[in-house]
Each structure stands twice: as structure tokens, then as C-alpha cells.
Design an enzyme around this catalytic site. Structure first.
Site, PDB file in Angstrom:
ATOM      1  N   ASP A 115      12.982 -28.345  79.553  1.00 16.42           N
ATOM      2  CA  ASP A 115      13.375 -29.637  78.963  1.00 16.42           C
ATOM      3  C   ASP A 115      12.875 -29.697  77.520  1.00 16.42           C
ATOM      4  O   ASP A 115      11.977 -30.469  77.194  1.00 16.42           O
ATOM      5  CB  ASP A 115      12.774 -30.782  79.806  1.00 16.42           C
ATOM      6  CG  ASP A 115      13.206 -32.152  79.303  1.00 16.42           C
ATOM      7  OD1 ASP A 115      14.233 -32.243  78.617  1.00 16.42           O
ATOM      8  OD2 ASP A 115      12.508 -33.142  79.614  1.00 16.42           O
ATOM      9  N   PHE A 141       7.981 -27.207  78.685  1.00 15.53           N
ATOM     10  CA  PHE A 141       8.034 -28.414  77.842  1.00 15.53           C
ATOM     11  C   PHE A 141       7.665 -29.643  78.687  1.00 15.53           C
ATOM     12  O   PHE A 141       8.459 -30.564  78.853  1.00 15.53           O
ATOM     13  CB  PHE A 141       9.431 -28.607  77.219  1.00 15.53           C
ATOM     14  CG  PHE A 141       9.987 -27.394  76.515  1.00 15.53           C
ATOM     15  CD1 PHE A 141       9.681 -27.155  75.180  1.00 15.53           C
ATOM     16  CD2 PHE A 141      10.810 -26.492  77.178  1.00 15.53           C
ATOM     17  CE1 PHE A 141      10.200 -26.038  74.521  1.00 15.53           C
ATOM     18  CE2 PHE A 141      11.324 -25.377  76.534  1.00 15.53           C
ATOM     19  CZ  PHE A 141      11.025 -25.152  75.204  1.00 15.53           C
ATOM     20  N   CYS A 153      18.902 -32.164  75.039  1.00 16.60           N
ATOM     21  CA  CYS A 153      19.035 -33.565  74.613  1.00 16.60           C
ATOM     22  C   CYS A 153      19.530 -33.620  73.170  1.00 16.60           C
ATOM     23  O   CYS A 153      19.345 -34.605  72.474  1.00 16.60           O
ATOM     24  CB  CYS A 153      17.716 -34.306  74.775  1.00 16.60           C
ATOM     25  SG  CYS A 153      16.378 -33.645  73.790  1.00 16.60           S
TER      26      CYS A 153
HETATM   27  N1  SAH Z   1       9.914 -32.913  80.370  1.00 16.32           N
HETATM   28  C1  SAH Z   1       9.211 -34.022  79.744  1.00 16.32           C
HETATM   29  C2  SAH Z   1       9.723 -34.347  78.364  1.00 16.32           C
HETATM   30  C3  SAH Z   1       9.718 -33.167  77.414  1.00 16.32           C
HETATM   31  S1  SAH Z   1       9.785 -33.635  75.727  1.00 16.32           S
HETATM   32  C4  SAH Z   1       9.304 -35.234  80.661  1.00 16.32           C
HETATM   33  O1  SAH Z   1      10.083 -35.209  81.610  1.00 16.32           O
HETATM   34  O2  SAH Z   1       8.601 -36.205  80.412  1.00 16.32           O
HETATM   35  C5  SAH Z   1       9.617 -32.122  74.914  1.00 16.32           C
HETATM   36  C6  SAH Z   1       8.229 -31.557  74.879  1.00 16.32           C
HETATM   37  O3  SAH Z   1       8.321 -30.266  74.300  1.00 16.32           O
HETATM   38  C7  SAH Z   1       7.184 -32.294  74.062  1.00 16.32           C
HETATM   39  O4  SAH Z   1       6.087 -32.588  74.875  1.00 16.32           O
HETATM   40  C8  SAH Z   1       6.750 -31.296  72.958  1.00 16.32           C
HETATM   41  O5  SAH Z   1       5.351 -31.329  72.694  1.00 16.32           O
HETATM   42  C9  SAH Z   1       7.122 -29.986  73.568  1.00 16.32           C
HETATM   43  N2  SAH Z   1       7.440 -28.877  72.660  1.00 16.32           N
HETATM   44  C10 SAH Z   1       8.204 -28.878  71.556  1.00 16.32           C
HETATM   45  N3  SAH Z   1       8.385 -27.627  71.099  1.00 16.32           N
HETATM   46  C11 SAH Z   1       7.712 -26.796  71.946  1.00 16.32           C
HETATM   47  C12 SAH Z   1       7.527 -25.398  72.025  1.00 16.32           C
HETATM   48  N4  SAH Z   1       8.095 -24.572  71.147  1.00 16.32           N
HETATM   49  N5  SAH Z   1       6.784 -24.898  73.035  1.00 16.32           N
HETATM   50  C13 SAH Z   1       6.225 -25.729  73.937  1.00 16.32           C
HETATM   51  N6  SAH Z   1       6.378 -27.062  73.927  1.00 16.32           N
HETATM   52  C14 SAH Z   1       7.119 -27.594  72.941  1.00 16.32           C
END
Ligand code: SAH
Length: 396
Positions: free
Chosen positions: A299, A229, A339
Site C-alpha cells: 500500500d 508500507f 492511490c
Molecule cells: N497501509 C497503511 C497506509 C500506508 S500510507 C494503512 O492502511 O494505514 C504509505 C506509507 O508508506 C507511509 O507510512 C510512508 O511512511 C510509507 N513509505 C513511503 N515511502 C516508503 C518507502 N520507500 N519504503 C517504505 N515505506 C514508505
């Protein structure tokens, strides 16, 4: 002034200064308040408990502005916002970043108001009827802060629907950013990140992970790292900057990955292996390929916005964490986050413990991880502790 009169005995939580008043606690509404109007909240015996913003469409029927009789007006917002900004000025005096969360809702005495400042551009989210009512005053107060060049609105969070408010975004104060889709560059612990305030997630970037990004950098040298993520690369870039042996980063959003890749180039870092995929599926793929990592970051987005979603979210957290434990080398580290407001720190730790057990590993918690200090937790509003993280080291 309009009044909300509580049922007998229902004043307890307000007396403990919890700033939300639920619809079920109200016996009677005196007057005809409209959405966003300031109302007096009174106990059954008539005693004044608080001044609050009325939200007729939400189960959270009123959110407290103040605990005593006073004017709720433009001067009130100027004072609250200036105070929030002063607290942040002390926090960022060390110069780790040029970007900061200026206003963190209830924890700053401003329910429904979130404002992040990205190198002089403030991005504000107004998430409640009360915040919406005072939009112009809030925009003026933010624009009047030192070193603020513009204020941009991103009031497009899902919670607005519960308040009966339409999504809205656009420039509120100051000069336009330039071409549509123009990007801002911010600095965090010496790294540059391009921020897309018009189309990025939330207000554009995850400032709450600032300290945790830096923490990963210190443990990354020589390690094989997986950033699950990854969004615009907050963790992946820090792993690269820390001298990781290899970094793989996974996100399901193509624009997020494009931003992350560009951010790596902007910082003259070696490239990571950026994978556009569903993390839950990709972890299974890695398992089937016998891939191993020294450090894994998970995350995910908010899987349980409220307690009602907790059970389903718990299964998803367990699934991802179980797979991650299986993919870690012995002595490897899992940095795992939730979160979700609907999942408590205690429940999250239980889920991660269950995941380790089912993965057949023993692991220790080396650190409890939190949002950075510009996202404070109000003692009277424990819900403001939304980001919970565990740093676990896998033993045998
Ligand atoms: N770690 C990042 C913030 C993550 S926010 C930082 O520190 O800036 C969560 C992210 O998860 C988003 O970019 C979203 O596109 C992604 N996301 C949501 N569901 C997902 C899934 N099932 N598989 C992969 N990515 C996903």
C-alpha cells in the site's frame, strides 16, 4: 459578478458536469476576480454554465460550486456539509467504526474540501483557493454537526502550493486536544488506533482502507503475512487480530512504526516484526534471504500525483509487485494498491499483470478493491476513484 467567458466549443466538459475548468479553455475574464472569488462561468454564446471558485495561480483555473444561479454563502456550505454528513450517518449506521470521512471534495460538491471525523474530532484540509476563501464558514458548518467536539485544520498538503497557498494547521473550533502531540483513540472494526492529528500523514489515518483492513483479517488465520508500507499498522494489526501465524511490517517512517507498535500493544495483540526500511530494498533483501510469505500487502504512498508522473510511478509499482510475486508461496495472496490519481485502474492492472509475468508466476484476480463507501466516486468526476486495489492469488 465577475465572469469567465469560454472559448467556443470549450463548454463540453462543464456540460457533462465535470467540475474543473482549465486555464486553456478560457477566452476572457470580465472583471477582476481575486483568488477564491465566486465567478460566473459562461459559454462563448453567453449562456450560464456554472458558479465556480477562481484560482488564478492554478492550471485548474476554476472549480465549480454549483450548476445554477444561486448564492454561494455560509448557508450554501452549511447545506452541502450537512448533506454529506447525513449520507455518512447512513453508511456508518452498522457501527463498524466511530470515524468516517465526512467530506470527500468534488464527490460531495465541495472541491478542495476534505474532512475526516475521528471520534468527534474533525480534521479538515482546505486544498483550493475557493475552499480557503470560505474557511470560516466551512469550520462553522463542521462544528455545527451533531457529535462534533472540535475542528482541527491540516491544510499542509503539497497541492496547496499549486494554488499559491501557504501551509497552515491548527485548532479552528472547540477545545484544545490537551498536551501538544496529544493522541486520539478511534475504533475500527473493534480495533483501537491512536491517531496523531497534528503530525500524522494526511489527516492522521487512512480511513479509506477500512474495508480492506477487515478483509485481510478474514484471510489471515494461520498465515505468514507481510505488510509493506504499514504506516500506523492498519493492515498488520488486522492480520494479528485475525490470527496470523506471523506478521512482518515495513515502513520507512520511524514515527509511523512507533505508532504501529503502540497500537498493537493497545489492542493486546502479539507483536509483529516491525522493520524500518525502504520497502523496495527490503523486498530485495527478503528475496536474497529466500524468505516466503502467504499474504503480502503493498500500500505505497501516492507515487504519481498526476498523469505526468505515471511512467516513473509505473516502474516503481512494477518493481515492488514483481518482487512481491516472487516472495509469495504457491496459493499465496497479494493485496496490492495504488492511490495515484495519475494511474488509472486499467493501467494499474496492466502493471500488475506485467509484474506477474516477469516474476514467472500465473495469478488470478479474486477481487477488485476500493476505498470504503465514505469516499464516494462521483460519476461526473471519475478522478475521485483514486484508490485502486487488486487481490491476486498466485497459482503455479
Ligand atoms: N497501509 C497503511 C497506509 C500506508 S500510507 C494503512 O492502511 O494505514 C504509505 C506509507 O508508506 C507511509 O507510512 C510512508 O511512511 C510509507 N513509505 C513511503 N515511502 C516508503 C518507502 N520507500 N519504503 C517504505 N515505506 C514508505
Amino acid at each position: 459578478m465577475h465572469k469567465l467567458i469560454l472559448k467556443p466549443g470549450r463548454e463540453k466538459s462543464l456540460e457533462r458536469r465535470h467540475p474543473w475548468l482549465f486555464a486553456g479553455a478560457i477566452a476572457r475574464v470580465d472583471g477582476k476576480p481575486e483568488a477564491g472569488d465566486t465567478v460566473e462561468v459562461r459559454a462563448a454564446d453567453g449562456g450560464l454554465l456554472a458558479l465556480a471558485a477562481y484560482s488564478p495561480h492554478s492550471q485548474i483555473r476554476a472549480r465549480v460550486w454549483d450548476w445554477r444561479a444561486r448564492q454561494i454563502d455560509a448557508a450554501f456550505f452549511n447545506e452541502r456539509i450537512a448533506r454529506a454528513a447525513q449520507a455518512r450517518a447512513m453508511l456508518i449506521a452498522g457501527g463498524a467504526s466511530d470515524s468516517v470521512r465526512l467530506v470527500h471534495g468534488e464527490a460531495d460538491g465541495l472541491p478542495g474540501v476534505v474532512a475526516d471525523c475521528y471520534a468527534g474530532t474533525v480534521v479538515v484540509q482546505l486544498n483550493s483557493a475557493g475552499a480557503e476563501r470560505w474557511r470560516e464558514a466551512i469550520a462553522d458548518a463542521l462544528a455545527a454537526l451533531p457529535n462534533v467536539a472540535r475542528v482541527y485544520e491540516r491544510s499542509d498538503a503539497d497541492v496547496r502550493t499549486l494554488e499559491g497557498l501557504p501551509a497552515r494547521s491548527g485548532l479552528l473550533r472547540g477545545p484544545a486536544l490537551g498536551a501538544p502531540g496529544a493522541l486520539l483513540i478511534i475504533h475500527e472494526h473493534g480495533l483501537k488506533f491512536k491517531i496523531q492529528i497534528e503530525a500524522g500523514h494526511k489527516t492522521g489515518y487512512y480511513l479509506d482502507q477500512r474495508d480492506n483492513h477487515a478483509r485481510l483479517r478474514t484471510i489471515a488465520p494461520g498465515r505468514v503475512v507481510l505488510d509493506g508500507f504499514c504506516y500506523s499498522g492498519g493492515f498488520a494489526l488486522n492480520a494479528l487480530a485475525g490470527g496470523a501465524a506471523a506478521v512482518t511490517a515495513v515502513d520507512s517512517s520511524a514515527p509511523a512504526l512507533a505508532a504501529a507498535r503502540e497500537n498493537a500493544r493497545l489492542n493486546h495483540l502479539p507483536d509483529a516484526d516491525w522493520i524500518e526500511a525502504d520497502v523496495f530494498q527490503q523486498l530485495r533483501k527478503f528475496r536474497d534471504q529466500n524468505r516466503r510469505f502467504d499474504i503480502i500487502v503493498l500500500d505505497p504512498p501516492k507515487l504519481a500525483p498526476t498523469a505526468a508522473h505515471a511512467e516513473k510511478a509505473a516502474r516503481a509499482y512494477k518493481d515492488a509487485n514483481l518482487l512481491a510475486f516472487k516472495l509469495l508461496n504457491r496459493g499465496g495472496v497479494l493485496m496490492t494498491y495504488s492511490c495515484s490519481g495519475g494511474v488509472s485502474a486499467e493501467l494499474f492492472q496492466k502493471i500488475v499483470a506485467g509484474a506477474a509475468l516477469d516474476a514467472g508466476v500465473t495469478a488470478c484476480i479474486e477481487a477488485w478493491l476500493h476505498a470504503a463507501a465514505d469516499h464516494p466516486v462521483a460519476l461526473n468526476f471519475p478522478e475521485s476513484e483514486y484508490l485502486k486495489g487488486l487481490m491476486c492469488r498466485v497459482g503455479a
